[in-house]
Motif scaffolding. Sequence first.
Motif, PDB file in Angstrom:
ATOM      1  N   LEU A   1       0.830  -1.193   0.000  1.00  0.00           N
ATOM      2  CA  LEU A   1       0.000   0.000   0.000  1.00  0.00           C
ATOM      3  C   LEU A   1       0.872   1.254   0.000  1.00  0.00           C
ATOM      4  N   PRO A   2       0.369   2.350  -0.633  1.00  0.00           N
ATOM      5  CA  PRO A   2       1.184   3.574  -0.690  1.00  0.00           C
ATOM      6  C   PRO A   2       1.373   4.180   0.683  1.00  0.00           C
ATOM      7  N   GLU A   3       2.458   4.924   0.811  1.00  0.00           N
ATOM      8  CA  GLU A   3       2.684   5.624   2.063  1.00  0.00           C
ATOM      9  C   GLU A   3       1.570   6.644   2.272  1.00  0.00           C
ATOM     10  N   ALA A   4       1.226   6.878   3.518  1.00  0.00           N
ATOM     11  CA  ALA A   4       0.163   7.833   3.835  1.00  0.00           C
ATOM     12  C   ALA A   4       0.519   9.214   3.292  1.00  0.00           C
ATOM     13  N   GLY A   5      -0.474   9.862   2.691  1.00  0.00           N
ATOM     14  CA  GLY A   5      -0.263  11.222   2.240  1.00  0.00           C
ATOM     15  C   GLY A   5       0.377  11.367   0.882  1.00  0.00           C
ATOM     16  N   ARG A   6       0.441  10.319   0.078  1.00  0.00           N
ATOM     17  CA  ARG A   6       0.974  10.445  -1.273  1.00  0.00           C
ATOM     18  C   ARG A   6       0.082  11.394  -2.062  1.00  0.00           C
ATOM     19  N   LYS A   7       0.688  12.352  -2.777  1.00  0.00           N
ATOM     20  CA  LYS A   7      -0.076  13.389  -3.458  1.00  0.00           C
ATOM     21  C   LYS A   7      -0.196  13.079  -4.943  1.00  0.00           C
ATOM     22  N   VAL A   8      -1.422  13.226  -5.452  1.00  0.00           N
ATOM     23  CA  VAL A   8      -1.691  12.930  -6.854  1.00  0.00           C
ATOM     24  C   VAL A   8      -2.167  14.197  -7.564  1.00  0.00           C
ATOM     25  N   TYR A   9      -1.652  14.382  -8.777  1.00  0.00           N
ATOM     26  CA  TYR A   9      -2.038  15.503  -9.623  1.00  0.00           C
ATOM     27  C   TYR A   9      -2.766  14.932 -10.829  1.00  0.00           C
ATOM     28  N   LEU A  10      -4.003  15.382 -11.068  1.00  0.00           N
ATOM     29  CA  LEU A  10      -4.829  14.886 -12.165  1.00  0.00           C
ATOM     30  C   LEU A  10      -5.009  15.966 -13.215  1.00  0.00           C
ATOM     31  N   GLU A  11      -4.812  15.599 -14.473  1.00  0.00           N
ATOM     32  CA  GLU A  11      -4.934  16.544 -15.584  1.00  0.00           C
ATOM     33  C   GLU A  11      -5.852  15.920 -16.634  1.00  0.00           C
ATOM     34  N   THR A  12      -6.874  16.672 -17.079  1.00  0.00           N
ATOM     35  CA  THR A  12      -7.917  16.114 -17.934  1.00  0.00           C
ATOM     36  C   THR A  12      -7.871  16.712 -19.330  1.00  0.00           C
ATOM     37  N   TYR A  13      -7.983  15.854 -20.334  1.00  0.00           N
ATOM     38  CA  TYR A  13      -8.038  16.263 -21.732  1.00  0.00           C
ATOM     39  C   TYR A  13      -9.296  15.675 -22.370  1.00  0.00           C
ATOM     40  N   GLY A  14      -9.864  16.398 -23.350  1.00  0.00           N
ATOM     41  CA  GLY A  14     -10.955  15.810 -24.127  1.00  0.00           C
ATOM     42  C   GLY A  14     -12.345  16.173 -23.648  1.00  0.00           C
ATOM     43  N   CYS A  15     -13.252  15.209 -23.777  1.00  0.00           N
ATOM     44  CA  CYS A  15     -14.685  15.453 -23.646  1.00  0.00           C
ATOM     45  C   CYS A  15     -15.153  15.473 -22.190  1.00  0.00           C
ATOM     46  N   GLN A  16     -16.468  15.723 -22.030  1.00  0.00           N
ATOM     47  CA  GLN A  16     -17.056  15.773 -20.691  1.00  0.00           C
ATOM     48  C   GLN A  16     -16.969  14.425 -19.976  1.00  0.00           C
ATOM     49  N   MET A  17     -16.995  13.332 -20.749  1.00  0.00           N
ATOM     50  CA  MET A  17     -16.862  12.012 -20.127  1.00  0.00           C
ATOM     51  C   MET A  17     -15.534  11.888 -19.406  1.00  0.00           C
ATOM     52  N   ASN A  18     -14.493  12.500 -19.951  1.00  0.00           N
ATOM     53  CA  ASN A  18     -13.189  12.454 -19.297  1.00  0.00           C
ATOM     54  C   ASN A  18     -13.163  13.285 -18.024  1.00  0.00           C
ATOM     55  N   VAL A  19     -13.934  14.377 -18.012  1.00  0.00           N
ATOM     56  CA  VAL A  19     -14.057  15.158 -16.773  1.00  0.00           C
ATOM     57  C   VAL A  19     -14.694  14.298 -15.691  1.00  0.00           C
ATOM     58  N   ASN A  20     -15.760  13.582 -16.058  1.00  0.00           N
ATOM     59  CA  ASN A  20     -16.415  12.697 -15.098  1.00  0.00           C
ATOM     60  C   ASN A  20     -15.499  11.544 -14.691  1.00  0.00           C
ATOM     61  N   ASP A  21     -14.750  10.999 -15.657  1.00  0.00           N
ATOM     62  CA  ASP A  21     -13.809   9.911 -15.338  1.00  0.00           C
ATOM     63  C   ASP A  21     -12.750  10.379 -14.340  1.00  0.00           C
ATOM     64  N   THR A  22     -12.323  11.633 -14.472  1.00  0.00           N
ATOM     65  CA  THR A  22     -11.353  12.181 -13.527  1.00  0.00           C
ATOM     66  C   THR A  22     -11.926  12.190 -12.116  1.00  0.00           C
TER      67      THR A  22
END
Length: 577
Positions: free
Chosen positions: A89-110
């Motif tokens: 399991l990841p260490e506590a507090g691992r930070k993730v950055y999400l970047e979205t391209y494309g259609c509205q479905m990808n916004v929802n997938d994010t």
Amino acid sequence: MLQPLKRVLGSAGMTWWPASWAMRTEVRAGSSAGAQPGKKQGLQKLSAKLAAGPTLQQFLRAASPPQEPPCELTEGLEEPVPYLVPSTLPEAGRKVYLETYGCQMNVNDTDVAWAILQKNGYLRTKSLEEADVILLVTCSIREKAEQAIWNRLQLLKALKSKRRRTQSPLRIGILGCMAERLKEKILHRERLVDIVAGPDAYRDLPRLLAVAESGQQAANVLLSLDETYADVLPVQTSLNATSAFVSVMRGCDNMCSYCIVPFTRGHERSRPIASILQEVKMLSDQGVKEVTLLGQNVNSFQDTSEVQFCSAAAPSLSRGFSTVYKAKPGGLRFSHLLDQVSRIDPEIRIRFTSSHPKDFPDEVLQLIQERHNICKQLHLPAQSGSTRILQAMRRGYTREAYLELVHHVRDSIPGVSLSSDFIAGFCGETEEDHQQTLSLLREVGYNVGFLFAYSMRQKTQAYHRLQDDVPTEVKHQRLKELISVFREEAARVNGALVGCTQLVLVEGPSKRSASELSGRNDGNTKVIIANRELEDRAAARAQPGDYVLVKITSASSQTLRGVLLRHTTLQESAVYC
């Protein structure tokens, strides 16, 4: 390499050994004596050895991780993901950055991906520099969209190489349609990417990231026949948002010859209506004022989760339309979903996209006309104005059938706004075909348009059966002409609203001026308004999430401008707009 297993019977029953070892033992036992009694005696000795040896269960126990001592689970405590042991399991507090391209479905997938990662202990960051994991949610609909990702990866490569040794390694992942289409190329190109996950594999993100932490690349691009993430409530990525996307179905069965979607997102499958209503109710409680129901072919929605509705007949198609697949009977359809969603909160505005022109039965049009909180705006993607090209695209209709639908929609929903998609330079398109598309733009008069030059995609029928024979410079010239005619007509359509009062949902400050606000009207056209005090509420200025009445003073092809009249509600505004 593991040896193939061969079953060997002994006096004590059945056990398993590597087949090659067992065969070698049998040969040695048979050749040592040279006589039948000696062979029999050798086999008896072999059987005795096998019976006294370890069993399959012993092998499995030895290979299993040590079991934790049993403990009593407290109420509400969730069990860990079964394939992740604590050490992975990841260490506590691992930070993730999400970047979205494309259609509205990808916004929802994010939002879906973030909900899953948040549940597994990750934190969200808006800074690339402080991220431990960078995930790009990608689009593959056109070559230009994919090239944007390759360019972005080059920038991330530099960021990854600058990572200090005192920090944990930076992990980079590609999610979504491009991951589905180009898994091998993504993993092998400069070995920059650590994980690849297709649109149906977001539940697997914790495991993939755990594998990546060990220094290995990890991928899951399997398409599912039933994954809808119905039990995952997406976590909205923007705080205090006035609008939200709700995915109601995934995949597409239309198999248009130019389209990659069926190959990157799989067959159509719909969420149970109950889970959709739960999500919309949650958004209503959070203060969201507009919900857009999403799907690759949203109006072909079909919920088959309730047995009592499985015998219902398949709905009829729009007049003059056909499909390449046989319509499936049974289930609750889009009209039922739209009816139920619109009843949750009379002050939430409802939209839906993307739709196919074939799936607009009269009950859907009637419902839109009757309900004050369902926007009088439809997306009717034409793609071309030439019947010959529409046939090559496998769209399932002619120019004449499309125009008949447009007239029927406008008769059923007075004042309806229309948007559409068009492709310039499809395979075999002649100048005459192009002129027919221009004339369709003029005849219909759309409020909003999405226009693109054709980009051939591998796996599609066009890739295998048609020639991409329109030169690039001709595609771009025809696209310019389509855009020019669309803007002329959109300016005319929007200009007709000057002097009229429009209901506008305020979204936030205008990007060009802090003294102005930006919002959208019922037809989904952007409206710019001055943020002055309202006459009926002198102490209150318009805020994001407010419904206001705006008198339109000017218009362009893409934007309306107006002055505030007063605050209102959806129900009250029905008598004005």
